[in-house]
Design an enzyme around this catalytic site. Structure first.
Site, short mmCIF file in Angstrom:
data_model
loop_
_atom_site.label_atom_id
_atom_site.label_comp_id
_atom_site.label_asym_id
_atom_site.label_seq_id
_atom_site.Cartn_x
_atom_site.Cartn_y
_atom_site.Cartn_z
N GLU A 51 34.28 7.77 -47.94
CA GLU A 51 32.94 7.93 -48.52
C GLU A 51 31.87 7.13 -47.76
O GLU A 51 30.70 7.50 -47.75
CB GLU A 51 32.94 7.54 -50.00
N PHE A 113 39.96 5.51 -66.68
CA PHE A 113 40.49 5.74 -65.34
C PHE A 113 39.34 6.03 -64.37
O PHE A 113 38.51 6.90 -64.64
CB PHE A 113 41.48 6.90 -65.34
N GLN A 114 39.29 5.30 -63.29
CA GLN A 114 38.24 5.44 -62.27
C GLN A 114 36.84 5.24 -62.81
O GLN A 114 35.89 5.86 -62.35
CB GLN A 114 38.37 6.78 -61.54
N LYS A 163 30.91 13.13 -66.30
CA LYS A 163 31.55 14.42 -66.09
C LYS A 163 31.12 15.48 -67.11
O LYS A 163 30.93 16.65 -66.78
CB LYS A 163 33.08 14.27 -66.13
N MET A 483 30.37 -9.98 -29.83
CA MET A 483 29.24 -10.78 -30.32
C MET A 483 29.74 -12.04 -31.03
O MET A 483 29.16 -13.11 -30.91
CB MET A 483 28.38 -9.94 -31.26
C1 LIG Z 1 31.22 -4.59 -41.31
C2 LIG Z 1 30.95 -5.78 -40.47
N1 LIG Z 1 31.84 -6.81 -40.42
C3 LIG Z 1 31.62 -7.88 -39.63
C4 LIG Z 1 30.48 -7.96 -38.88
C5 LIG Z 1 30.22 -9.18 -37.99
N2 LIG Z 1 30.18 -8.79 -36.57
C6 LIG Z 1 29.01 -8.59 -35.91
S1 LIG Z 1 29.24 -8.08 -34.35
C7 LIG Z 1 30.90 -8.14 -34.50
C8 LIG Z 1 31.80 -7.76 -33.35
C9 LIG Z 1 31.69 -6.33 -33.02
O1 LIG Z 1 32.70 -5.99 -32.11
P1 LIG Z 1 32.60 -4.66 -31.26
O2 LIG Z 1 32.32 -3.53 -32.15
O3 LIG Z 1 33.81 -4.56 -30.42
O4 LIG Z 1 31.31 -4.90 -30.39
P2 LIG Z 1 31.06 -5.90 -29.18
O5 LIG Z 1 30.29 -7.06 -29.73
O6 LIG Z 1 32.36 -6.32 -28.63
O7 LIG Z 1 30.25 -5.11 -28.22
C10 LIG Z 1 31.27 -8.56 -35.77
C11 LIG Z 1 32.65 -8.76 -36.23
C12 LIG Z 1 29.56 -6.89 -38.99
N3 LIG Z 1 28.39 -6.89 -38.34
N4 LIG Z 1 29.83 -5.81 -39.76
#
Ligand SMILES: Cc1ncc(C[n+]2csc(CCOP(=O)(O)OP(=O)(O)O)c2C)c(N)n1
Ligand SMILES: [Mg+2]
Lengths: 575, 163
Positions: A51, A113-114, A163, A483
């Site tokens: 979703e 439920f749900q 529903k 990052m």
């Molecule tokens: C849902 C979610 N969880 C955690 C984060 C924290 N976060 C920001 S950037 C990042 C790393 C992203 O890794 P990737 O998609 O491989 O991108 P890269 O930075 O390596 O280019 C994380 C864990 C986030 N922004 N969103």
């Protein structure tokens, strides 16, 4: 007079509202509605695999077209799975209507439920929400939901539908409500003329001005007027991350976008300016850095459709509440009429300074890989920009790849840069790109993602095979949560706690198993050919797994708690 | 600074939780809150007292105005206004305290509205600070229960908060 069941009223209303696609996933509480969908052919339903993806698809569509995205989910887990996507849309003011099935009215409150109180769960992340209490209200409530989602400062609206409200046996009179009026909701209109005059006076006197455009220009369809104003004034133009594309980035007056990873010249120009004219941005903390050190010598004009955005984080000299288009029109007219006019050479010194900042290319210099070496992510983005002539819809996930995409792809048109700015939702990109491609089949839609983010929504590869959605995916594979790793390099003496990805799948095999095309590129000399091949396959989803340097950092990077122009420019340089 | 904000809102399910949710979500402070339908049954009036500097109060009113259910609001403390609160106090009334509580109640122009051999229930209405003072004045007696309605108020003179 037409008699319809609640469920039929919903599909009929959506058709009358002009909704072509809805994105969703069925379940018990929504089954009457699903049956109604099955019995008509105007509204097409796209079955996602989670979703959250439905909400991001609707969101991507809305960002690219300006029209509201529509989602349908079942109660309980269906609705809670949609929460991240609703929050993502809320933070970036994206128009969206989310229809949630709910347990039957007589069961509400009994932990049925749900059953989840989704109105309660989503309360802080919606513009508004409705609960249907009588099937006869369905057309009016849906009309209000669309009206609220799309007017004023847009945002997501949740409609909870028990529903029994959609039971096929009970029929009610259906009329599409032409008019909607709510005494408690009047969207903002024109700005205050006196205030706009004050702004124009400041504009005519400024010596070091800068125009600062935000996502509000994109959402409000005001990019053209904004560009006209910039051209008339010959002011330098920056944007927020969300405002990218509101002004042509390849134009001479553009200094790029500002903020944490914004351009050197944009952050410098902001810091040294004596007048910031901000339209449709909200001065969030990733844009301003430390607010107490923000633009110390500048007067600030702030135009926004949402009064609560003005004065929230920074002190404003001339607040103007109004739609971007109306205020820009009035500013342009006032400038035309004004007796005092800008002197042609008034900004010569300012431009000299700005051009020097730009020419330094500070924070932008990277060494492209030699043949045989691992590529730099920046060069991959530049290659994609060239291959698509800067015309593609570029969608991203969140991380270093997102910032590189924003820095190295140049956008000349609004609505083409699609990113989760406010919430920073990993997993946003792939479904958002799908939502755009589905609705704009003739346009190039490119997802620039990372191996971390892509794995959050990769199940949607299946949706793409079912509905034939040929997005192009550039996976900047640095085998790490780049990052996070960068912050750990800078702030935690390179202790990489949980930021590297072990057990990565073989993306090529994975993607191919869904019937799509995939290629793996490891060496710089193979990049151009692979990109060319990727974009040549018009009707195929193509996944390009590009191995890039895991040690690369995103620069410039503002120093935490510093001023706008307090930046790291590389691993060894600082302003 | 203490502010009294009065809100007219749609008398609909969920409206109250949106207002209250806003305060916790944005880290605004609620000191008192009272809410009831008005003479027009489709409208509720909610009055909240809160504290904050000018910037915070401005955000509170702007954010409240953004809620779809909020029809109109006024910061009563911006002008001349009248504020009242009602309090019911159950206090131990035995021995010498019985006369003392009665006397104090009279001085504050309160009423004893329920009596048992050992307890008085006192009703007192007025400015919130008067209710505070009454509780102070009862210092020597044993307070068993205090129920306050929270502040309600209107502007002085011609000004009204209505549609
Ligand atoms: C849902 C979610 N969880 C955690 C984060 C924290 N976060 C920001 S950037 C990042 C790393 C992203 O890794 P990737 O998609 O491989 O991108 P890269 O930075 O390596 O280019 C994380 C864990 C986030 N922004 N969103
Ligand atoms: Mg990565």
């Amino acid at each position: 007079m037409e008699l319809l069941s609640g469920a039929d009223m919903i599909t009929r209303f959506l058709a009358d509202e002009g909704v072509e696609y809805i994105y969703g996933y069925p379940g018990g509480a929504a089954l009457h509605i699903y049956d109604a969908i099955h019995r008509q052919d105007k509204v097409n339903h796209i079955l996602v695999r989670h979703e959250q993806a439905a909400t991001h698809m609707a969101d991507g569509y809305a960002r690219a077209t300006g029209k509201p995205g529509v989602v349908l989910v079942t109660s309980g887990p269906g609705a809670t799975n949609a929460v991240t996507g609703i929050a993502t849309a809320f933070m970036d003011s994206i128009p969206m209507v989310v229809l949630c099935g709910q347990v039957a009215s007589h069961l509400i409150g009994e932990d049925a439920f749900q059953e989840t109180d989704i109105i309660g769960v989503t309360r802080p992340i919606v513009k508004h929400s409705f609960s249907i209490e009588d099937p006869s209200e369905i057309p009016m409530i849906l009309r209000k939901a669309f009206y609220i989602a799309t007017t004023g400062r847009p945002g997501p609206v949740v409609v909870d539908i028990p529903k029994d409200m959609t039971a096929p046996t009970e029929k009610y009179e259906y009329v599409f409500p032409k008019k909607v009026k709510m005494r408690s909701y009047t969207p903002v209109g024109r700005g205050h003329t006196g205030q706009i005059k004050k702004a124009v006076d400041l504009i005519l006197k400024a010596k070091r001005p800068i125009l600062y455009g935000g996502g509000g220009l994109v959402l409000g369809g005001a990019s053209e007027l904004f560009t006209q104003l910039a051209k008339k004034l010959n002011f330098p133009v920056t944007t927020s991350l969300m405002g990218i594309g509101a002004y042509p980035q390849t134009d001479r007056q553009s200094v790029g976008w500002l903020g944490m990873h914004g351009s050197f010249e944009a952050n410098q120009a902001m810091h040294h300016s004596d007048l910031v004219v901000c339209i449709g941005a909200r001065f969030d903390d990733r844009a301003t850095n430390n607010v107490s050190k923000f633009c110390p010598t500048a007067r600030i004009v702030h135009v926004d459709i949402d009064p609560s955005s003005i004065g929230k984080t920074i002190r404003v000299d001339v607040p103007i509440v109004g739609t971007a288009t109306s205020v820009l029109e009035e500013m342009l007219a006032l400038l035309d009429e004004s007796k005092t006019q800008l002197k042609a050479d008034a900004l010569v010194d300012w431009w000299k300074q700005i051009d020097a900042w730009s020419a330094s290319r500070a924070g932008r210099i990277y060494e492209p890989a030699e043949p045989g070496e691992t590529m730099k992510p920046q060069q991959v983005v530049e290659a994609v920009w060239k291959a698509t002539q800067g015309k593609a819809y570029v969608v991203t996930d969140v991380g270093q790849h997102q910032m590189f995409a924003a820095q190295y792809y140049k956008f000349d048109k609004p609505n083409h840069w699609i990113t989760s700015g406010g919430l920073g939702t990993m997993g946003f990109g792939f479904p958002a790109a799908m939502g755009i491609k589905l609705n704009k089949p003739d346009e190039e839609v490119v997802l620039i993602t990372g191996e971390g983010s892509f794995q959050m929504m990769m199940q949607e590869l299946s949706t793409c095979s079912q509905f034939g959605i040929p997005v192009k995916i550039i996976n900047l594979n640095n085998q790490s949560l780049g990052m996070v790793r960068q912050w750990q390099d800078l702030n935690y003496q390179a202790r990489h706690a949980q930021s590297y990805m072990q057990s990565l799948p073989d993306f090529k095999m994975l993607v191919e198993s869904y019937g799509h095309v995939a290629m793996k590129v490891e060496k710089a000399e193979d990049l151009d050919a692979a990109i060319e091949k990727t974009f040549a396959m018009k009707d195929k989803l193509v996944f390009l797994d590009v191995y890039v340097d895991p040690h690369e950092h995103v620069y410039p990077m503002q120093v935490p708690q510093g001023s706008m122009n307090d930046m790291l420019l590389s691993k060894t340089e600082r302003t | 600074m203490r502010h009294i904000i009065s809100i007219l809102m749609e008398n609909e399910a969920g409206a109250l939780s949106r207002v209250v949710g806003l305060f916790s979500q944005r880290n605004f402070n609620i000191e008192t809150l009272n809410v009831a339908p008005t003479d027009d049954p489709t409208l509720s009036r909610l009055t909240v007292t809160t504290t904050g500097d000018e910037r915070v109060i401005e955000q509170i009113t702007k954010q409240l105005n953004k809620l779809i259910d909020v029809v109109k609001l006024v910061d009563l403390t911006e002008g001349q206004h009248i504020e009242r609160e009602l309090m019911l106090v159950k206090v131990k009334a035995v021995g010498a305290q019985r006369a003392e509580v009665k006397r104090t109640t009279e001085i504050f122009r309160g009423q004893i509205i329920d009596v048992t051999p050992s307890i008085y229930t006192v009703q007192l209405a007025g400015h919130a600070s008067k209710l505070d003072a009454f509780i102070q004045a009862l210092g020597g007696s044993t307070l068993l229960e205090v129920a306050r309605t929270g502040v309600s108020g209107v502007a002085r003179g011609e000004k009204v908060l209505s549609l």
